[in-house]
Write a protein that holds these residues in place. Structure first.
Motif, mmCIF file in Angstrom:
data_model
loop_
_atom_site.group_PDB
_atom_site.id
_atom_site.type_symbol
_atom_site.label_atom_id
_atom_site.label_comp_id
_atom_site.label_asym_id
_atom_site.label_seq_id
_atom_site.Cartn_x
_atom_site.Cartn_y
_atom_site.Cartn_z
ATOM 1 N N ARG A 116 46.624 8.580 3.677
ATOM 2 C CA ARG A 116 47.314 7.311 3.944
ATOM 3 C C ARG A 116 46.457 6.446 4.853
ATOM 4 O O ARG A 116 46.074 6.875 5.953
ATOM 5 C CB ARG A 116 48.673 7.565 4.605
ATOM 6 C CG ARG A 116 49.666 8.242 3.684
ATOM 7 C CD ARG A 116 51.075 8.236 4.263
ATOM 8 N NE ARG A 116 51.993 8.900 3.348
ATOM 9 C CZ ARG A 116 52.580 8.309 2.314
ATOM 10 N NH1 ARG A 116 52.346 7.026 2.082
ATOM 11 N NH2 ARG A 116 53.391 8.976 1.531
ATOM 12 N N SER A 117 46.163 5.242 4.398
ATOM 13 C CA SER A 117 45.389 4.304 5.211
ATOM 14 C C SER A 117 45.765 2.887 4.817
ATOM 15 O O SER A 117 45.414 2.423 3.734
ATOM 16 C CB SER A 117 43.882 4.522 5.018
ATOM 17 O OG SER A 117 43.151 3.510 5.677
ATOM 18 N N VAL A 138 47.203 11.218 8.061
ATOM 19 C CA VAL A 138 47.169 9.833 8.525
ATOM 20 C C VAL A 138 46.489 9.833 9.889
ATOM 21 O O VAL A 138 46.595 10.806 10.646
ATOM 22 C CB VAL A 138 48.600 9.243 8.607
ATOM 23 C CG1 VAL A 138 49.452 9.989 9.627
ATOM 24 C CG2 VAL A 138 48.577 7.754 8.921
#
Length: 380
Positions: free
Chosen positions: A23-24, A148
């Protein structure tokens, strides 16, 4: 396992190959090297590895991870800055430093379970914050844990608190609740300009690039009977609709998806575009940076065709870009002229935000000289 359309981070742990969804929100790719880290990792070692491009997957106490991140930040901030010889060089050096700082600090990673919980000691419950930022958990799909960066997760948590508490808007006499990724209306001086400038009509207005919906709400509260607010960012559209409904302004305000202008004409069209003509380093920076002044020029060039006879366009713009050497006043005036517009009046105000008085800010000289203006424009 999981949705193949998402980027996947891979690493080795306990002699096993592992993978998780990456996740970015700033669009950075998954790290190529991931090393498992815990409380035995020193801040110096963590900073060295992160600077070299090795990501650290934290497997110990959550609060200790926060302390480690702060220690890494102190090491970055202690490094001497390159001296600048001009305002634009100061801006470019500052942006380079911020980008490198974000990249290095983004190397400290946390695991997220498929339900967005953090499987670490003393970890907060971030599930609702993650749902607001990343979307509801998928139904009927094979759930997948995530990785994350702690830095991004802290931003998600902070945005959740802003959304929950809201931002007090004195000009509105109410609170606006920004969503994750939608620029928060913390700069009150431009809102005061819109609140006090005489309205050319109470019949109809367009708010171009509405964001949180704050200007549309302000116009409605001032008595404009019909306000059409536009945006093309899904988060902004959802945020504006929620704020308008919360304020009880649905009968007056419509929020529509559009690239700049909606259909038709209006006697008042308001736009507060991003103020700095530079490239955004992430999707979340698009509210601040307007590459090649695309939104500003799009508003100016389309304004005359969407104004009713005798109507006005209100452009809310800071001159910070001029003090930084990113744009000249002559080029702005030339763009207004080339769009077939004339200036009726320019109403100026000084910013009151804390950064304008922060002498330690690398851009202090430009911020201290900054003026925010409401340009009243009409077809020439």
């Amino acid at each position: 396992m999981g949705d193949p359309s998402f980027p996947v981070a891979s690493w080795s742990e306990a002699d096993q190959s592992r993978s998780a969804r990456w996740r970015s929100e700033n669009g950075s790719p998954p790290p190529k090297r991931i090393q498992v880290a815990d409380d035995r990792m020193t801040a110096d070692a963590a900073y060295r590895l992160a600077s070299e491009g090795t990501a650290l997957l934290w497997r110990s106490d959550y609060q200790n991870a926060r302390q480690l991140l702060q220690a890494m930040a102190r090491r970055i901030d202690r490094k001497p800055r390159k001296p600048a010889t001009s305002p634009i060089e100061s801006f470019n050096f500052h942006r380079q430093f911020q980008s490198q700082r974000a990249r290095t600090l983004g190397m400290l990673l946390l695991p997220l379970e498929a339900d967005y919980s953090i499987p670490l000691r003393r970890a907060p419950d971030v599930r609702q914050a993650c749902i607001e930022a990343y979307g509801a958990l998928p139904h009927g799909k094979d759930p997948m844990p995530s990785l994350v960066s702690l830095r991004e997760l802290l931003g998600v948590i902070g945005a959740h608190e802003w959304r929950k508490q809201g931002v007090d808007i004195p000009a509105l006499g109410a609170r606006i609740h920004p969503h994750y990724g939608v620029f928060s209306p913390v700069r009150g001086e431009y809102l005061d300009l819109v609140a006090k400038t005489p309205l050319p009509s109470l019949e109809r207005a367009f708010d171009i690039g509405t964001g949180t919906g704050v200007l549309a709400a302000l116009l409605a509260r001032r008595g404009v009977k019909q306000v059409i607010a536009t945006d093309q960012d899904p988060r902004a559209l959802a945020c504006a609709r929620e704020n308008i409904a919360r304020l009880g302004l649905n009968p007056q305000v419509s929020v529509v998806e559009a690239n700049l202008f909606p259909d038709g004409r209006a006697p008042l069209i308001v736009c507060n575009p991003p103020w700095l003509p530079a490239r955004a380093n992430s999707p979340l920076e698009h509210a601040v940076y307007d590459p090649d002044s695309r939104m500003l020029l799009g508003f100016l060039n389309g304004l005359a065709a969407h104004l009713e006879p005798g109507g006005e366009g209100w452009l809310i713009l800071s001159d910070l870009a001029e003090h930084l050497g990113l744009r000249t006043r002559d080029s702005l005036l030339a763009a207004i002229d080339a769009a077939g517009l004339k200036q009726l009046e320019r109403i100026d105000t000084k910013p009151t935000h804390p950064r304008a008085a922060d002498a330690s800010d690398p851009l202090h000289a430009a911020r201290a000289a900054e003026i925010t203006s409401l340009w009243r424009l009409a077809p020439a």
